[in-house]
Design a protein around this motif. Structure first.
Motif, mmCIF file in Angstrom:
data_model
loop_
_atom_site.group_PDB
_atom_site.id
_atom_site.type_symbol
_atom_site.label_atom_id
_atom_site.label_comp_id
_atom_site.label_asym_id
_atom_site.label_seq_id
_atom_site.Cartn_x
_atom_site.Cartn_y
_atom_site.Cartn_z
ATOM 1 N N GLY A 174 -0.534 -9.567 5.748
ATOM 2 C CA GLY A 174 0.220 -10.133 6.859
ATOM 3 C C GLY A 174 -0.549 -10.173 8.159
ATOM 4 O O GLY A 174 -0.171 -10.877 9.092
ATOM 5 N N TRP A 181 2.321 -18.651 8.087
ATOM 6 C CA TRP A 181 2.702 -18.484 6.684
ATOM 7 C C TRP A 181 3.607 -19.638 6.276
ATOM 8 O O TRP A 181 4.669 -19.845 6.848
ATOM 9 N N GLN A 182 3.173 -20.397 5.272
ATOM 10 C CA GLN A 182 3.929 -21.552 4.802
ATOM 11 C C GLN A 182 4.707 -21.241 3.528
ATOM 12 O O GLN A 182 5.813 -21.711 3.344
ATOM 13 N N ARG A 183 4.102 -20.487 2.649
ATOM 14 C CA ARG A 183 4.731 -20.180 1.356
ATOM 15 C C ARG A 183 5.491 -18.868 1.493
ATOM 16 O O ARG A 183 4.903 -17.795 1.394
ATOM 17 N N ILE A 184 6.766 -18.978 1.685
ATOM 18 C CA ILE A 184 7.554 -17.776 1.942
ATOM 19 C C ILE A 184 8.582 -17.506 0.850
ATOM 20 O O ILE A 184 9.386 -16.600 0.965
ATOM 21 N N GLN A 188 5.588 -16.854 -4.296
ATOM 22 C CA GLN A 188 4.684 -17.882 -3.796
ATOM 23 C C GLN A 188 3.557 -17.181 -3.052
ATOM 24 O O GLN A 188 3.799 -16.312 -2.226
ATOM 25 N N ARG A 189 2.322 -17.563 -3.367
ATOM 26 C CA ARG A 189 1.168 -16.875 -2.810
ATOM 27 C C ARG A 189 0.313 -17.853 -2.017
ATOM 28 O O ARG A 189 -0.014 -18.932 -2.485
ATOM 29 N N GLU A 190 -0.029 -17.454 -0.796
ATOM 30 C CA GLU A 190 -0.985 -18.227 -0.004
ATOM 31 C C GLU A 190 -2.374 -18.024 -0.610
ATOM 32 O O GLU A 190 -2.646 -16.998 -1.232
ATOM 33 N N GLU A 193 -4.128 -14.726 0.104
ATOM 34 C CA GLU A 193 -3.578 -13.481 -0.428
ATOM 35 C C GLU A 193 -4.315 -13.078 -1.699
ATOM 36 O O GLU A 193 -4.605 -13.918 -2.548
#
Length: 198
Positions: A174, A181-184, A188-190, A193
Motif C-alpha cells: 500500500g 489503486w485501480q483494482r480494488i 484483484q492484483r495490481e 503487487e
C-alpha cells in the motif's frame, strides 16, 4: 509467522518510482533505525516494555527484530499522541508508566518475581490477567488494566506493521502510493503487487 511473499519484494518496490519520496524516506528510516537507548522511559521500563512487546508480537523468525518498544518510547519522548484517549485514562505518558509498573506488580503478586524473570507461560498469564482486568496490584486502582492492554496492543501492532519487514511478511504494498489503486475488488492484483510464494 510464515512469510507468504518472496523476501525482498517490498524493499525492492521501495526503490521504484511507484513510491513517493516522502514515503520512501519514512520507510527507509524505519528499515535502517537501530535499537535506541531510552528517550522517555528508564532503562528498566524500556527493557520491561521490550519483554512485553516480545510476548505480544513474537519476532523470533526475524534476523533483526523490529523495535516496537523503541517506537513507543520515541513517540512518548516527542510528546506525540494519536489525538484521543478514553476519558477515564490518564495522559499517555502516565498511562504507560502506570501500566508497566502494574504489570511488574501483578507479576510479583502472582508469581513472586518481576515480569522479566518469569517464564513465557507465566508472562502470558500476567498479560492475560491485565487484558481481562483481573490483574492484582495497586496500580490497577489508578488505571483500567483492560484499557491499558488495549492501548498497548494497538500501538504495538501499529509500530510493528508500519515497518517494511513486517509489511513484507504480509505482502503489503500500500505504500506504492504514486499511481493510485485501480483494482480494488476481491482477489484483484495490481501489477506492482507481489504474488504469493507457491
Amino acid at each position: 509467522m510464515e512469510i507468504a511473499y518472496p523476501v525482498g519484494t517490498v524493499r525492492a518496490l521501495m526503490a521504484t518510482d511507484q513510491v513517493t519520496d516522502a514515503t520512501r524516506r519514512a520507510l527507509t528510516e524505519r528499515l535502517t533505525t537501530e535499537t535506541q537507548p531510552p528517550q522517555f522511559f528508564s532503562n528498566y521500563e524500556l527493557n520491561l516494555l521490550r519483554t512485553i512487546c516480545d510476548r505480544l508480537i513474537p519476532q523470533s523468525e526475524h534476523h533483526r527484530a523490529i523495535d516496537v518498544a523503541g517506537g513507543i518510547d520515541s513517540r512518548l519522548a516527542q510528546g506525540k499522541s494519536d489525538g484521543w484517549r478514553y476519558d477515564d485514562m490518564p495522559i499517555d505518558e502516565d498511562t504507560y508508566q502506570l501500566g508497566l509498573a502494574g504489570i511488574d506488580e501483578a507479576a510479583q503478586k502472582l508469581f513472586g518475581q518481576p515480569f522479566q524473570q518469569l517464564s513465557d507461560t507465566y508472562q502470558d498469564q500476567v498479560l492475560r490477567a491485565v487484558q481481562q482486568a483481573k490483574a492484582p496490584g495497586e496500580s490497577w486502582k489508578k488505571l483500567r488494566a483492560d484499557r491499558f492492554f488495549e492501548e498497548l496492543l494497538a500501538e504495538s501492532t501499529y509500530h510493528y506493521y508500519s515497518h517494511p519487514l513486517a509489511q513484507e511478511e504480509i505482502g503489503y504494498v500500500g505504500m506504492a502510493d504514486v499511481p493510485g489503486w485501480q483494482r480494488i475488488g476481491l482477489d484483484q492484483r495490481e501489477e506492482r503487487e507481489p504474488e504469493r510464494s507457491k
